[in-house]
Design an enzyme around this catalytic site. Structure first.
Site, PDB file in Angstrom:
ATOM      1  N   HIS A 159     104.402  39.052  -4.363  1.00 36.26           N
ATOM      2  CA  HIS A 159     103.806  38.792  -5.675  1.00 36.26           C
ATOM      3  C   HIS A 159     104.307  37.422  -6.142  1.00 36.26           C
ATOM      4  O   HIS A 159     105.430  37.022  -5.798  1.00 36.26           O
ATOM      5  CB  HIS A 159     104.296  39.894  -6.621  1.00 36.26           C
ATOM      6  CG  HIS A 159     103.671  39.915  -7.969  1.00 36.26           C
ATOM      7  ND1 HIS A 159     104.072  39.093  -8.988  1.00 36.26           N
ATOM      8  CD2 HIS A 159     102.681  40.674  -8.479  1.00 36.26           C
ATOM      9  CE1 HIS A 159     103.359  39.354 -10.079  1.00 36.26           C
ATOM     10  NE2 HIS A 159     102.496  40.310  -9.791  1.00 36.26           N
ATOM     11  N   ASP A 204     112.381  43.342  -4.212  1.00 32.88           N
ATOM     12  CA  ASP A 204     111.511  43.531  -5.362  1.00 32.88           C
ATOM     13  C   ASP A 204     110.929  44.942  -5.270  1.00 32.88           C
ATOM     14  O   ASP A 204     110.081  45.221  -4.425  1.00 32.88           O
ATOM     15  CB  ASP A 204     110.414  42.451  -5.310  1.00 32.88           C
ATOM     16  CG  ASP A 204     109.304  42.679  -6.332  1.00 32.88           C
ATOM     17  OD1 ASP A 204     109.281  43.736  -6.981  1.00 32.88           O
ATOM     18  OD2 ASP A 204     108.450  41.785  -6.460  1.00 32.88           O
ATOM     19  N   GLN A 213     106.828  47.878  -6.950  1.00 32.94           N
ATOM     20  CA  GLN A 213     105.804  48.833  -6.497  1.00 32.94           C
ATOM     21  C   GLN A 213     106.388  50.084  -5.852  1.00 32.94           C
ATOM     22  O   GLN A 213     105.660  51.045  -5.633  1.00 32.94           O
ATOM     23  CB  GLN A 213     104.865  48.149  -5.488  1.00 32.94           C
ATOM     24  CG  GLN A 213     103.985  47.088  -6.090  1.00 32.94           C
ATOM     25  CD  GLN A 213     102.999  47.646  -7.116  1.00 32.94           C
ATOM     26  OE1 GLN A 213     102.592  48.796  -7.055  1.00 32.94           O
ATOM     27  NE2 GLN A 213     102.615  46.818  -8.069  1.00 32.94           N
ATOM     28  N   LYS A 216     105.785  50.692 -14.326  1.00 34.11           N
ATOM     29  CA  LYS A 216     105.051  51.158 -13.133  1.00 34.11           C
ATOM     30  C   LYS A 216     105.461  52.579 -12.782  1.00 34.11           C
ATOM     31  O   LYS A 216     104.911  53.178 -11.861  1.00 34.11           O
ATOM     32  CB  LYS A 216     105.353  50.252 -11.938  1.00 34.11           C
ATOM     33  CG  LYS A 216     105.242  48.776 -12.231  1.00 34.11           C
ATOM     34  CD  LYS A 216     104.105  48.130 -11.536  1.00 34.11           C
ATOM     35  CE  LYS A 216     104.254  46.625 -11.584  1.00 34.11           C
ATOM     36  NZ  LYS A 216     102.980  45.947 -11.717  1.00 34.11           N
ATOM     37  N   CYS A 237      97.843  38.496  -8.151  1.00 33.71           N
ATOM     38  CA  CYS A 237      99.048  37.654  -8.182  1.00 33.71           C
ATOM     39  C   CYS A 237      99.672  37.520  -6.796  1.00 33.71           C
ATOM     40  O   CYS A 237     100.900  37.430  -6.653  1.00 33.71           O
ATOM     41  CB  CYS A 237     100.093  38.171  -9.167  1.00 33.71           C
ATOM     42  SG  CYS A 237      99.507  38.251 -10.844  1.00 33.71           S
TER      43      CYS A 237
HETATM   44  N1  7TS Z   1     106.504  42.270  -7.954  1.00 37.35           N
HETATM   45  C1  7TS Z   1     105.521  43.078  -7.522  1.00 37.35           C
HETATM   46  C2  7TS Z   1     105.515  43.543  -6.097  1.00 37.35           C
HETATM   47  C3  7TS Z   1     104.535  43.494  -8.422  1.00 37.35           C
HETATM   48  O1  7TS Z   1     103.558  44.290  -7.980  1.00 37.35           O
HETATM   49  C4  7TS Z   1     104.579  43.051  -9.768  1.00 37.35           C
HETATM   50  C5  7TS Z   1     103.494  43.387 -10.744  1.00 37.35           C
HETATM   51  C6  7TS Z   1     105.649  42.245 -10.161  1.00 37.35           C
HETATM   52  C7  7TS Z   1     106.580  41.858  -9.220  1.00 37.35           C
HETATM   53  C8  7TS Z   1     105.820  41.790 -11.567  1.00 37.35           C
HETATM   54  O2  7TS Z   1     106.182  42.884 -12.376  1.00 37.35           O
HETATM   55  P1  7TS Z   1     106.342  42.713 -13.944  1.00 37.35           P
HETATM   56  O3  7TS Z   1     106.528  44.110 -14.442  1.00 37.35           O
HETATM   57  O4  7TS Z   1     107.524  41.849 -14.172  1.00 37.35           O
HETATM   58  O5  7TS Z   1     105.077  42.069 -14.431  1.00 37.35           O
HETATM   59  N2  7TS Z   1     102.270  43.705 -10.148  1.00 37.35           N
HETATM   60  C9  7TS Z   1     101.076  43.844 -10.764  1.00 37.35           C
HETATM   61  C10 7TS Z   1      99.928  44.208 -10.068  1.00 37.35           C
HETATM   62  O6  7TS Z   1      99.876  44.469  -8.875  1.00 37.35           O
HETATM   63  N3  7TS Z   1      98.901  44.268 -10.923  1.00 37.35           N
HETATM   64  O7  7TS Z   1      99.340  43.926 -12.140  1.00 37.35           O
HETATM   65  C11 7TS Z   1     100.699  43.664 -12.058  1.00 37.35           C
END
Ligand code: 7TS
Length: 405
Positions: free
Chosen positions: A122, A199, A202, A225, A363
């Site tokens: 991501h 990370d 997910q 999530k 992303c």
């Molecule tokens: N890393 C991964 C693997 C992710 O899927 C996401 C968000 C992030 C980092 C960032 O997470 P945040 O909570 O700090 O925003 N992924 C997604 C997605 O797949 N669709 O919307 C957000």
């Protein structure tokens, strides 16, 4: 307790709503999960009954709020099998956790050092490290992936050397659903003395990582999530690393003593928790963890794998449909395209049918570049989804194909 999806759905008020006159079919769980009433209630209870700032008041409300917030930290510690509760840092989410570590590494790297990133990250797990490389003169190299969307571990072996200082990789890919062999990745990185950040944005909704067993240096995730609220997440760091890393932000809460000449910093975890945090979010994060554990991660994984298998089989019956991410170790995320039809158009028609999917690059532009596509339609399933919803999705995809070809 047997897994009863009908009963579980009763916990999620939003699943009763309609979208465009149709019952909502929510298949955008990789973007954010829905929230059970237990989590919503814990937020309402905090603001209705004991809203107060934490770690500073002697009065009853402040004590109650502090106790609830710290109890949540302990729940997170236990859930991820972390040895010390002060190795749990509350953040605003995965992005914040990664930036905190990347910022802290600035003075640890020098020109000629190397950092390794996987080809399926991501943007959150690419950009902060690129900024770190610009500041420090370190070089970023990429662990490539196969056509199926799995990391090429032989190539990883070739990239590792005594120049490698850091490796960052996601546990599960948000676009492909691939579950990466992080245990092997960590072990090999440690053999050359490199630290690893995983990370877990997910992964934590699908599996229960054991962070001591993984021996990972840093692990980050977002509560939203995993049935928790937005604006709260966790950074796990080994105590030895967290002691070495400088604070990310200065302010209240993170200090031991302040004069105009000099400030000394608070002990862990407060050194990294400047300012008033998302108190309600922190408390509700703990509630979400309790909720998921009550259902049980074996039951969750079992149901989600059934949905994944069924949805994959049914979608592949649609002529011209191609799935991206076909590795054997995979979670309940299906990215796909219909020949020559733009994913955005498919997503728009699905929305008219009450079906929420995400479309675009998710992303993860490097993944889209790898497959030479502008984006995908992504259906991501949670434990509260059903086979009937898979059927509605597949019927919707067929309808979209008919309308758009
Ligand atoms: N890393 C991964 C693997 C992710 O899927 C996401 C968000 C992030 C980092 C960032 O997470 P945040 O909570 O700090 O925003 N992924 C997604 C997605 O797949 N669709 O919307 C957000």
């Amino acid at each position: 307790m047997a897994f009863n999806v009908t009963q579980i759905r009763e916990d999620f008020p939003i699943l009763k709503r309609e979208v465009n006159g149709k019952p909502l079919v929510y298949l955008d769980n990789a973007a954010t999960s829905q929230k059970p009433k237990q989590v919503i209630d814990s937020i309402v209870d905090y603001y209705s009954l004991y809203n107060s700032n934490i770690h500073r008041g002697v009065h009853t409300l402040s004590q109650e709020a502090t106790d609830a917030y710290e109890a949540s930290r302990k729940k997170i510690q236990k859930h991820f099998n972390i040895s010390r509760s002060h190795e749990v840092i509350f953040t605003s989410g995965t992005t914040h956790g990664i930036n905190l570590v990347a910022n802290g590494f600035t003075s640890f790297l020098k020109e000629g050092d190397e950092v390794l990133v996987s080809a399926m990250e991501h943007h959150s797990n690419i950009v902060p490290w690129q900024m770190l490389c610009e500041r420090s003169g370190a070089v970023m190299k990429v662990i490539p992936m196969s056509e199926e969307g799995t990391l090429l571990l032989d190539e990883y072996d070739q990239l590792l050397s005594d120049r490698t200082k850091l490796v960052f990789v996601n546990h599960i890919s948000n676009s492909l659903g691939t579950i990466n062999p992080v245990d092997i990745i960590i072990e090999k990185a440690h053999q050359v003395g490199a630290a690893v950040l995983v990370d877990g944005a997910q992964s934590c909704s699908h599996i229960k990582p054991d962070l001591q067993a993984l021996d990972v240096d840093f692990y980050v995730t977002s509560a939203h999530k995993m049935c928790g609220p937005t604006g709260i997440g966790m950074l796990y760091g080994k105590e030895s690393w967290l002691q070495k890393l400088p604070p990310y932000q200065g302010g209240g809460e993170m200090i031991a003593e302040v004069t105009f000449e000099k400030t000394t910093f608070a002990d862990l975890p407060h050194k990294f928790e400047a300012g008033t945090p998302n108190i309600a979010g922190g408390i509700a994060f703990g509630t979400a963890i309790d909720y998921l554990n009550e259902i049980g991660f074996n039951a969750i994984a079992g149901h989600e794998q059934e949905l994944l298998t069924y949805a994959t089989e049914e979608l592949l019956k649609v002529p011209g449909l191609k799935i991206y991410g076909t590795g054997r170790e995979k979670t309940s995320v299906i990215s796909f395209n219909l020949e020559d039809i733009h994913p955005y158009d498919v997503g728009t028609i699905l929305d008219k049918l009450g079906i929420a999917v995400r479309t675009g690059h998710h992303c993860t532009q490097p993944i889209m570049d790898f497959y030479k596509i502008p984006g995908t339609v992504r259906a991501s399933f949670a434990f509260y989804n059903t086979k009937e919803e898979v059927d509605i999705l597949v019927e919707g995809v067929r309808k979209a194909q008919m309308m758009l070809s």
